[in-house]
Structures are given as structure tokens and as C-alpha cells.
Design a protein around this motif. Structure first.
Motif, PDB file in Angstrom:
ATOM      1  N   SER A  11       0.829  -1.211   0.000  1.00 45.03           N
ATOM      2  CA  SER A  11       0.000   0.000   0.000  1.00 45.03           C
ATOM      3  C   SER A  11       0.863   1.260   0.000  1.00 45.03           C
ATOM      4  O   SER A  11       0.337   2.372   0.037  1.00 45.03           O
ATOM      5  N   HIS A  12       2.183   1.071  -0.042  1.00 43.61           N
ATOM      6  CA  HIS A  12       3.111   2.195   0.115  1.00 43.61           C
ATOM      7  C   HIS A  12       3.501   2.756  -1.244  1.00 43.61           C
ATOM      8  O   HIS A  12       4.016   2.040  -2.091  1.00 43.61           O
ATOM      9  N   PRO A  48      -2.457  -4.003   2.717  1.00 42.46           N
ATOM     10  CA  PRO A  48      -2.743  -3.590   4.088  1.00 42.46           C
ATOM     11  C   PRO A  48      -3.873  -2.572   4.191  1.00 42.46           C
ATOM     12  O   PRO A  48      -4.736  -2.677   5.072  1.00 42.46           O
ATOM     13  N   ALA A  49      -3.906  -1.602   3.292  1.00 43.20           N
ATOM     14  CA  ALA A  49      -4.916  -0.547   3.365  1.00 43.20           C
ATOM     15  C   ALA A  49      -6.170  -0.868   2.580  1.00 43.20           C
ATOM     16  O   ALA A  49      -7.207  -0.222   2.767  1.00 43.20           O
ATOM     17  N   GLY A  50      -6.100  -1.861   1.689  1.00 49.66           N
ATOM     18  CA  GLY A  50      -7.217  -2.126   0.806  1.00 49.66           C
ATOM     19  C   GLY A  50      -7.335  -1.054  -0.273  1.00 49.66           C
ATOM     20  O   GLY A  50      -6.563  -0.104  -0.318  1.00 49.66           O
ATOM     21  N   GLY A  51      -8.293  -1.224  -1.161  1.00 53.89           N
ATOM     22  CA  GLY A  51      -8.492  -0.240  -2.222  1.00 53.89           C
ATOM     23  C   GLY A  51      -7.442  -0.363  -3.314  1.00 53.89           C
ATOM     24  O   GLY A  51      -6.913  -1.443  -3.562  1.00 53.89           O
ATOM     25  N   ILE A  52      -7.137   0.754  -3.950  1.00 56.80           N
ATOM     26  CA  ILE A  52      -6.175   0.760  -5.049  1.00 56.80           C
ATOM     27  C   ILE A  52      -4.761   0.674  -4.486  1.00 56.80           C
ATOM     28  O   ILE A  52      -4.319   1.577  -3.765  1.00 56.80           O
ATOM     29  N   ALA A  53      -4.058  -0.392  -4.805  1.00 55.22           N
ATOM     30  CA  ALA A  53      -2.662  -0.525  -4.387  1.00 55.22           C
ATOM     31  C   ALA A  53      -1.789   0.134  -5.451  1.00 55.22           C
ATOM     32  O   ALA A  53      -1.965  -0.128  -6.646  1.00 55.22           O
ATOM     33  N   PRO A  54      -0.837   0.969  -5.067  1.00 58.12           N
ATOM     34  CA  PRO A  54      -0.084   1.750  -6.050  1.00 58.12           C
ATOM     35  C   PRO A  54       0.910   0.917  -6.857  1.00 58.12           C
ATOM     36  O   PRO A  54       1.742   0.213  -6.298  1.00 58.12           O
ATOM     37  N   PHE A 107       8.947  -0.879   2.615  1.00 55.81           N
ATOM     38  CA  PHE A 107       8.524   0.154   3.554  1.00 55.81           C
ATOM     39  C   PHE A 107       7.323  -0.250   4.403  1.00 55.81           C
ATOM     40  O   PHE A 107       7.205   0.198   5.544  1.00 55.81           O
ATOM     41  N   ASP A 108       6.412  -1.066   3.851  1.00 55.62           N
ATOM     42  CA  ASP A 108       5.236  -1.410   4.666  1.00 55.62           C
ATOM     43  C   ASP A 108       5.122  -2.908   4.987  1.00 55.62           C
ATOM     44  O   ASP A 108       4.992  -3.278   6.149  1.00 55.62           O
ATOM     45  N   LEU A 109       5.218  -3.778   3.998  1.00 56.54           N
ATOM     46  CA  LEU A 109       5.014  -5.194   4.279  1.00 56.54           C
ATOM     47  C   LEU A 109       6.093  -5.774   5.184  1.00 56.54           C
ATOM     48  O   LEU A 109       5.832  -6.721   5.938  1.00 56.54           O
ATOM     49  N   ALA A 110       7.279  -5.209   5.141  1.00 57.82           N
ATOM     50  CA  ALA A 110       8.362  -5.703   6.000  1.00 57.82           C
ATOM     51  C   ALA A 110       8.057  -5.515   7.483  1.00 57.82           C
ATOM     52  O   ALA A 110       8.546  -6.286   8.322  1.00 57.82           O
ATOM     53  N   VAL A 111       7.270  -4.506   7.807  1.00 58.18           N
ATOM     54  CA  VAL A 111       7.031  -4.181   9.217  1.00 58.18           C
ATOM     55  C   VAL A 111       5.567  -4.287   9.625  1.00 58.18           C
ATOM     56  O   VAL A 111       5.246  -4.167  10.810  1.00 58.18           O
ATOM     57  N   ALA A 112       4.658  -4.524   8.694  1.00 57.31           N
ATOM     58  CA  ALA A 112       3.228  -4.573   9.010  1.00 57.31           C
ATOM     59  C   ALA A 112       2.893  -5.855   9.769  1.00 57.31           C
ATOM     60  O   ALA A 112       3.120  -6.958   9.271  1.00 57.31           O
ATOM     61  N   ARG A 113       2.339  -5.706  10.956  1.00 57.10           N
ATOM     62  CA  ARG A 113       2.014  -6.882  11.764  1.00 57.10           C
ATOM     63  C   ARG A 113       0.992  -7.777  11.072  1.00 57.10           C
ATOM     64  O   ARG A 113       1.062  -9.000  11.156  1.00 57.10           O
ATOM     65  N   VAL A 114       0.045  -7.170  10.368  1.00 53.48           N
ATOM     66  CA  VAL A 114      -0.980  -7.983   9.719  1.00 53.48           C
ATOM     67  C   VAL A 114      -0.360  -8.876   8.648  1.00 53.48           C
ATOM     68  O   VAL A 114      -0.728 -10.047   8.507  1.00 53.48           O
ATOM     69  N   SER A 115       0.587  -8.338   7.905  1.00 44.83           N
ATOM     70  CA  SER A 115       1.272  -9.125   6.888  1.00 44.83           C
ATOM     71  C   SER A 115       2.064 -10.254   7.532  1.00 44.83           C
ATOM     72  O   SER A 115       2.025 -11.410   7.072  1.00 44.83           O
ATOM     73  N   GLN A 116       2.786  -9.942   8.586  1.00 43.99           N
ATOM     74  CA  GLN A 116       3.582 -10.956   9.275  1.00 43.99           C
ATOM     75  C   GLN A 116       2.704 -12.086   9.806  1.00 43.99           C
ATOM     76  O   GLN A 116       3.048 -13.267   9.692  1.00 43.99           O
TER      77      GLN A 116
END
Length: 228
Positions: A11-12, A48-54, A107-116
Motif C-alpha cells: 500500500s506504500h 494492508p490498506a485495501g483499495g487501489i494498491a499503487p 517500507f510497509d510489508l516488511a514491518v506490518a504486523r498484519v502481513s507478518q
């Protein structure tokens, strides 16, 4: 029933402090997607954020002569992602999880708890885990229920230090993926030359080094799912 693949997109959309856009890399999703669709798999796209992923605009420009990527931009079923949190506790519904690269995941998936948590659940259920280029960045902070690191002792690949240096982004990314994979106890391997095709299969863990490896990674995932 067709096997289902859970795709986790970043989502980053900002490349550190450069002011430039980033996101997920077009061909790194388009080519595996093509393999999954050809195999008859159902593909669920999340972020993580849903919607349009960049999607990284640079990757669109770089893929303008690639028919697979150009056609992929027209597909409707990946463009609006579901929230990743909606898939906690649902690993049994899927055959595999796949993380495309691009700098965004660093930047996001490496640290996002939901992804982990989702990735750990898939691993503990014996599902296929796959990622390409910077996508393995989503694995570097994943620990399993017993406290062991997901990648400890596993042979993996991912975007190399040399490739990051060529891109001129070694000082921009939050960490160098090659170094981090080694740091967490993985056995990192790479192609003989930068940008060479390299796909590594270690049990049900499948990783690809760079954009050129995406198609072969998709084929390896299909093979692993069909043999499971």
C-alpha cells in the motif's frame, strides 16, 4: 475446486524521502498472474490498506513493450484490493500466498504486523509461500509460533545489493534486502550476474531475485501447488 492464491500487494507509494512515487512492480505481478490464470487458479488480491494498491509508474514505463504487462493493466479483477486483515485465520482456504516486488514492500510489508501474521499462518498450515524481487522483504520479520524465524536455514533469493546499487537506491531503501536475508539466518543465493534469472525452491518456500525471474517463479508456484 480451483486452488486459490492470496496475493499481498504493498500500500506504500512513496520512495523514502525522494519525493518520487513507488509501489509494486508491474511485471512482477503480471507474469505470475498470467501463469496462475493459465493454470485455472483463483486469485485474491489484498493490501494492508485495501483499495487501489499503487503500481510503480516506472515499472509501467519499463514494461510498455511487454504484451503480458500491457494486457494485465486491462484486467479488472486485481485493481481494487481487499484489506489484508480480512484474511487473518483463513489460510486453510488457500493453496499459496504470493508477494510481488517493487520497492513499496520494503517500507510497509516488511514491518506490518498484519502481513507478518498472515504469512506466519500460511507457513504453519504448510502452504506455498512465494515472493519475487523485493517481495521477500515481507518475510524478513516473520516469526513462527515457536519463536523461530520463518527463513532460518532456508535457501532464498531476492533483489541483490549489486542490483540496488545499480538502481542508485541503496541509501534510500530502509534496508538492503540481501543483507537482511542473511542477517535473519537465511542462506542467500543469487544469479551469477545482476538481472539474471534466479528462482529458488526450498520446500514450499519459493523466491525469485528480480523482474526477469517473475515468470519462472509463477511456474514454480503452479508446480508446487499442483504437487501439494
Amino acid at each position: 475446486m480451483a486452488p486459490k492464491i492470496l496475493v499481498i500487494l504493498t500500500s506504500h507509494g512513496r520512495l523514502g524521502d525522494t519525493g518520487k512515487p513507488t509501489g509494486w512492480f508491474l511485471s512482477e505481478f503480471a507474469h505470475p498472474y498470467d501463469e496462475f490464470k493459465s493454470a485455472g487458479f483463483d486469485i485474491i488480491t489484498t493490501s494492508p490498506a485495501g483499495g487501489i494498491a499503487p503500481v510503480d509508474p516506472m515499472s509501467i514505463e519499463m514494461s510498455k513493450d511487454d504484451p503480458t504487462s500491457v494486457d494485465f493493466l486491462l484486467y479488472p479483477d486485481w485493481q481494487v484490493t481487499d484489506k489484508l486483515c480480512n484474511y487473518l485465520g483463513r489460510a486453510d482456504e488457500f493453496a499459496a500466498v504470493f508477494v510481488p516486488g517493487g520497492h513499496g514492500p520494503m517500507f510497509d510489508l516488511a514491518v506490518a504486523r498484519v502481513s507478518q501474521k498472515v504469512i506466519a499462518e500460511f507457513a504453519e498450515k504448510g502452504k506455498v509461500l512465494a515472493a519475487v524481487c523485493h517481495g521477500p522483504g515481507a518475510f524478513v520479520n516473520v516469526t513462527l509460533a515457536g519463536g523461530e524465524h520463518l527463513l532460518k536455514g532456508k535457501e532464498v533469493t531476492g533483489f541483490s545489493n549489486a542490483e540496488e546499487n545499480i538502481m542508485g537506491l541503496s541509501e534510500v531503501v530502509p534496508f538492503l534486502l540481501e543483507d537482511k536475508l542473511k542477517e535473519v539466518g537465511a542462506r542467500y543465493v543469487k544469479a551469477e550476474e545482476p538481472w539474471g534469472v534466479k528462482v529458488v525452491v526450498d520446500g514450499k518456500l519459493i523466491t525469485g531475485q528480480n523482474p526477469a525471474s517473475a515468470r519462472e517463479l509463477g511456474r514454480a508456484v503452479v508446480k508446487a501447488v499442483n504437487e501439494a
